[in-house]
Structure formats: C-alpha cells, structure tokens
Design a protein around this motif. Structure first.
Motif, PDB file in Angstrom:
ATOM      1  N   ASP A   1       0.722  -1.433  -0.047  1.00  0.00           N
ATOM      2  CA  ASP A   1       0.035   0.107   0.088  1.00  0.00           C
ATOM      3  C   ASP A   1       0.934   1.207  -0.002  1.00  0.00           C
ATOM      4  O   ASP A   1       0.452   2.351  -0.467  1.00  0.00           O
TER       5      ASP A   1
ATOM      6  N   GLU B   1      -5.607   5.090  -4.363  1.00  0.00           N
ATOM      7  CA  GLU B   1      -7.011   4.480  -4.719  1.00  0.00           C
ATOM      8  C   GLU B   1      -8.110   4.762  -3.934  1.00  0.00           C
ATOM      9  O   GLU B   1      -9.136   4.933  -4.607  1.00  0.00           O
ATOM     10  N   THR B   2      -7.995   5.560  -2.831  1.00  0.00           N
ATOM     11  CA  THR B   2      -9.066   5.775  -1.944  1.00  0.00           C
ATOM     12  C   THR B   2      -9.610   6.961  -2.688  1.00  0.00           C
ATOM     13  O   THR B   2     -10.783   7.258  -3.089  1.00  0.00           O
ATOM     14  N   VAL B   3      -8.794   8.059  -3.118  1.00  0.00           N
ATOM     15  CA  VAL B   3      -9.279   9.372  -3.769  1.00  0.00           C
ATOM     16  C   VAL B   3      -9.988   9.009  -4.926  1.00  0.00           C
ATOM     17  O   VAL B   3     -11.066   9.456  -5.240  1.00  0.00           O
TER      18      VAL B   3
ATOM     19  N   TRP C   1      -2.440   3.436  -1.329  1.00  0.00           N
ATOM     20  CA  TRP C   1      -3.615   3.442  -0.441  1.00  0.00           C
ATOM     21  C   TRP C   1      -4.455   4.682  -0.838  1.00  0.00           C
ATOM     22  O   TRP C   1      -5.520   4.869  -0.664  1.00  0.00           O
ATOM     23  N   LEU C   2      -3.672   5.946  -0.619  1.00  0.00           N
ATOM     24  CA  LEU C   2      -4.337   7.244  -0.851  1.00  0.00           C
ATOM     25  C   LEU C   2      -4.819   7.290  -2.398  1.00  0.00           C
ATOM     26  O   LEU C   2      -5.969   8.043  -2.318  1.00  0.00           O
TER      27      LEU C   2
ATOM     28  N   LEU D   1     -11.317   6.229  -6.156  1.00  0.00           N
ATOM     29  CA  LEU D   1     -12.688   5.517  -5.892  1.00  0.00           C
ATOM     30  C   LEU D   1     -13.706   6.190  -5.327  1.00  0.00           C
ATOM     31  O   LEU D   1     -14.687   5.890  -5.583  1.00  0.00           O
ATOM     32  N   ASN D   2     -13.230   7.177  -4.533  1.00  0.00           N
ATOM     33  CA  ASN D   2     -14.256   7.804  -3.842  1.00  0.00           C
ATOM     34  C   ASN D   2     -14.699   9.343  -4.411  1.00  0.00           C
ATOM     35  O   ASN D   2     -14.792  10.294  -3.398  1.00  0.00           O
ATOM     36  N   SER D   3     -14.591   9.548  -5.418  1.00  0.00           N
ATOM     37  CA  SER D   3     -14.630  10.911  -6.148  1.00  0.00           C
ATOM     38  C   SER D   3     -16.229  11.164  -5.933  1.00  0.00           C
ATOM     39  O   SER D   3     -16.996  10.691  -6.476  1.00  0.00           O
TER      40      SER D   3
ATOM     41  N   ARG E   1      -3.274  -5.533  -7.286  1.00  0.00           N
ATOM     42  CA  ARG E   1      -4.225  -4.147  -6.670  1.00  0.00           C
ATOM     43  C   ARG E   1      -4.354  -3.443  -7.750  1.00  0.00           C
ATOM     44  O   ARG E   1      -5.703  -2.812  -7.918  1.00  0.00           O
TER      45      ARG E   1
END
Length: 182
Positions: free
Chosen positions: A12, A52-54, A49-50, A56-58, A104
């Motif tokens: 990650d 992917e998070t940003v 990790w950051l 996917l969560n747009s 990933r």
C-alpha cells in the motif's frame, strides 16, 4: 490479508503516478510548489492506499478527481519483457512487491491482456523457483549456493516466500527419506 500484514502495508505504501483532473485548493504542497493551489493535470506520485481511496471515492461521477496511471513497474516495456522471457526479468528492481502491486492495480484497471501475461509469468517463474529451492546446497546440503543467491536477488517478496516454503519442504522430505533409510 490481515490488517497487520506487513507485506500488505508495504504494498500500500508504494508510490503510484497519478494526477488530479481538476484544480484543488490547499494541496499545492503535494507538488512542492509555492502556491497553495494544486493545478489540474499536475503529475504526482501518491501512495497506493491514498491514490486508490481518492480515485474511487470521487464526488463527481462523470469525471473523477484523481486519475491513476500505471507505474513504471507495469510499463509496456516490462510487460513485453515478461512475455518474452519471464524468468530473465529482475522483478525486485521493478518493485519489491511486484505481484501484490500488480494484483491491486489490475483490480482497478481491469486489463485482461496484462493479467494473462502476469499469470503466465508467475507460473513459469514459480517452476524455476521451486526447482532452485529444491536443489539448493547440492548433495552436501551445505547451504545456499552462489547461483541461488544471485537468483534470489531478482525475486519479489511473494516469490521469496514461495522459495522459502519450497526449500523447507525439500529439506523436510530429504530428512524424512534419510530417516526411512535407517
């Protein structure tokens, strides 16, 4: 995969090339610029990790805030080399957790041809890994030969785990056969 899995944490933490698709106030420090505004299309490297998070969560569905790019470890050059001669590629030089990173990212990018190349490469490399692991030390069992040490340098962490398991299995089988002969 456990929350406390060190390999997952290190995977990650690997940097992924990406860029914001729109200007973001207050994030200029990510680009090492003197302005507080991060300009659109500014290339960045963020931890997986950051990023992917940003990505996917747009909050804006038609256009994501962050666009991910494939890292150099999964570039067309590396994939072509894996396709041509999978056992000759030094994966550790590409990324210490090459196959974990690839898994990933392929879940995000959904690239079937690349997946097929990576699966075939892992199969061929696994056969050679098990062969090296079972032949380490020769007949005397004197330890890891120089050839095996050189071979181990190019393996990513998943492959090194496979090598250790195969080596321990070969040693246990040899010990069992020696006990049976007595």
């Amino acid at each position: 995969m456990s929350y406390y899995d060190v390999d997952a944490i290190l995977t990650d933490a690997q940097k992924i090339p990406c860029h914001f698709t729109l200007a973001v106030p207050g994030l200029g420090h990510l680009d090492a610029s003197s302005t507080p505004m991060l300009k659109a299309s500014t290339p960045l490297s963020l931890p997986l990790w950051l990023a992917e998070t940003v990505a996917l969560n747009s909050p804006t569905p038609p256009k994501p805030v962050l666009s991910l790019d494939l890292p150099e470890a999964l570039s067309p050059t590396v994939i072509a080399a894996l396709k041509a001669a999978p056992t000759a590629v030094d994966l550790r030089a590409q990324a210490p957790y090459f196959f974990a990173l690839a898994a990933r990212l392929l879940a995000l990018f959904d690239d079937e041809p690349m997946l097929a190349v990576l699966q075939e490469a892992f199969k061929k490399r696994s056969g050679e890994i098990v062969d090296h692991a079972s032949n380490v030390g020769g007949r005397s069992g004197a330890g890891v030969a120089a050839e095996a040490v050189e071979f181990l340098r190019g393996l990513d962490e998943e492959e090194r785990k496979l090598f250790r398991v195969a080596h321990e299995s070969a040693k246990a089988a040899k010990a069992w056969l020696d006990d049976e002969k007595r």
